[in-house]
Scaffold this active site. Sequence first.
Site, mmCIF file in Angstrom:
data_model
loop_
_atom_site.group_PDB
_atom_site.id
_atom_site.type_symbol
_atom_site.label_atom_id
_atom_site.label_comp_id
_atom_site.label_asym_id
_atom_site.label_seq_id
_atom_site.Cartn_x
_atom_site.Cartn_y
_atom_site.Cartn_z
ATOM 1 N N CYS A 20 -18.718 21.884 78.064
ATOM 2 C CA CYS A 20 -18.127 23.218 77.878
ATOM 3 C C CYS A 20 -16.988 23.188 76.867
ATOM 4 C CB CYS A 20 -17.584 23.723 79.207
ATOM 5 S SG CYS A 20 -18.777 23.582 80.516
ATOM 6 N N LYS B 10 -15.275 34.307 77.797
ATOM 7 C CA LYS B 10 -15.611 32.965 78.263
ATOM 8 C C LYS B 10 -15.296 31.912 77.197
ATOM 9 C CE LYS B 10 -17.066 29.396 80.105
ATOM 10 N NZ LYS B 10 -18.039 28.903 81.025
#
Length: 422
Positions: A276, A222
């Site tokens: 993010c 991720k």
Amino acid sequence: MAPDSETKLPGEFNKVSVIGLGYVGLPTAAIMANRGIDVLGIDVNPETVEIINKGDIHIVEPDLDILVRSAVSSGKLVAATTPEPADAFIIAVPTPFKADNKPDLTYLKQATQALAPVLEKGNLVVLESTSPVGTTQQIATWLSAARPDLIFPAPDNNDPDIFIAHSPERVLPGRILIELVDNDRVIGGLSDICSQRARDLYSLFVNGTCHLTNAQTAELVKLAENAYRDTNIAFANEMSLVCDNLDINVWEMIDLANLHPRVEILKPGPGVGGHCIAVDPWFIVDSARDQTPLIQASRRVNDEKPNWVVEQALDATTSKSAIACLGLAYKADIDDLRESPAMEIVEKLATQHDGKILIVEPNIKELPSSLKKFKNTKYCSYDQALRNADTIVVLTDHREFKEVDQSVLDGKKIIDTRGVWR
Ligand code: SAJ
């Protein structure tokens, strides 16, 4: 080894608790509830809980309002501020970073401590929040300190009381409801049986393939995805500075370069925002500082871009004239202001420019307090801002800005960081 008789069998997820009802948790909760699962959504913010229990939403995301209304009115989705027993817990709380670019796991620790008292043998705990490598194991350590009566997973124990896995969310704001169901998922358990239990849970609503691995690999997958995107955007942003210096139209240059079958340059912009991509690369750097010069340089390139935009706007404007800033959100057609380069640019302009700063953001109702506090900032309609400013800075490519009467722009200085009016 097979789970013992008291352990619930795969597929028995009648009640699922989602902890953290934000951009990822709320859509996940609503999708599962609409698939017939009893979902208890937990959020520390009582206002959020109240809004959701009325069938409303507190964030902007296409079609989420319809899904939440239906889940709440059917009684399948209920929100609360404190956890209750459930078959599975999905943790989707923020994992921001601190001023020194180090990961801040405070919300995660609080969520874990809140759920510890209600954990029961056979429960599955899934960490969805993007997290530094080692965090899934850290959750097991926190939980086992709080619940010494339960057996937690270990690589050599395939028969724990509690199953723990990481399955990072990978959804794109603006397309969350589609991507939550259609995207492949990476699932990394603290042991094989943990991965399998987590796959059983996600199979209830995910059409994409669930790829099983270990927790550490899932954590780095991720982080690598977002660092990869950040690095590619940094290249585009660097090219925009090169083009400006050489008086070349960056949009035309990129369009032409992208005709090459193996080149796909991303779009330059005012910088990189969101919770993010502007954050996650630092989680890799924090665990491997000496091995990450490229990731660190990319972060610096993207973080410097807002300063360049501010300089351009100030250079283009006389001290008393008005500057219009179009967009505050970190990207198009959403209301999310977190880590938004547009916010940073507007704040710097408000501090450094004497004239008015006319701010347009169609996805919020009023200016955030960090901008309201300036005497020279004004929340404006698109039309008002275009007419009354001498300099126009496009900061977000919201759909509303694509329509423009060219005659209104005549004679104005335009800094179009997104290429909306290229
Ligand atoms: N941006 C550019 N140029 C581009 C693309 C993006 O300047 O060509 C900027 C955007 O304007 C924005 C920032 O980058 O400020 C990030 O936007 P984004 O659309 O690239 O990504 P996010 O942050 O909305 O979502 C990302 C996604 N990750 C990847 O695409 C690898 C999403 O799949 C993740 O789930 C999400 O991060 C997350 O939650 O981690």
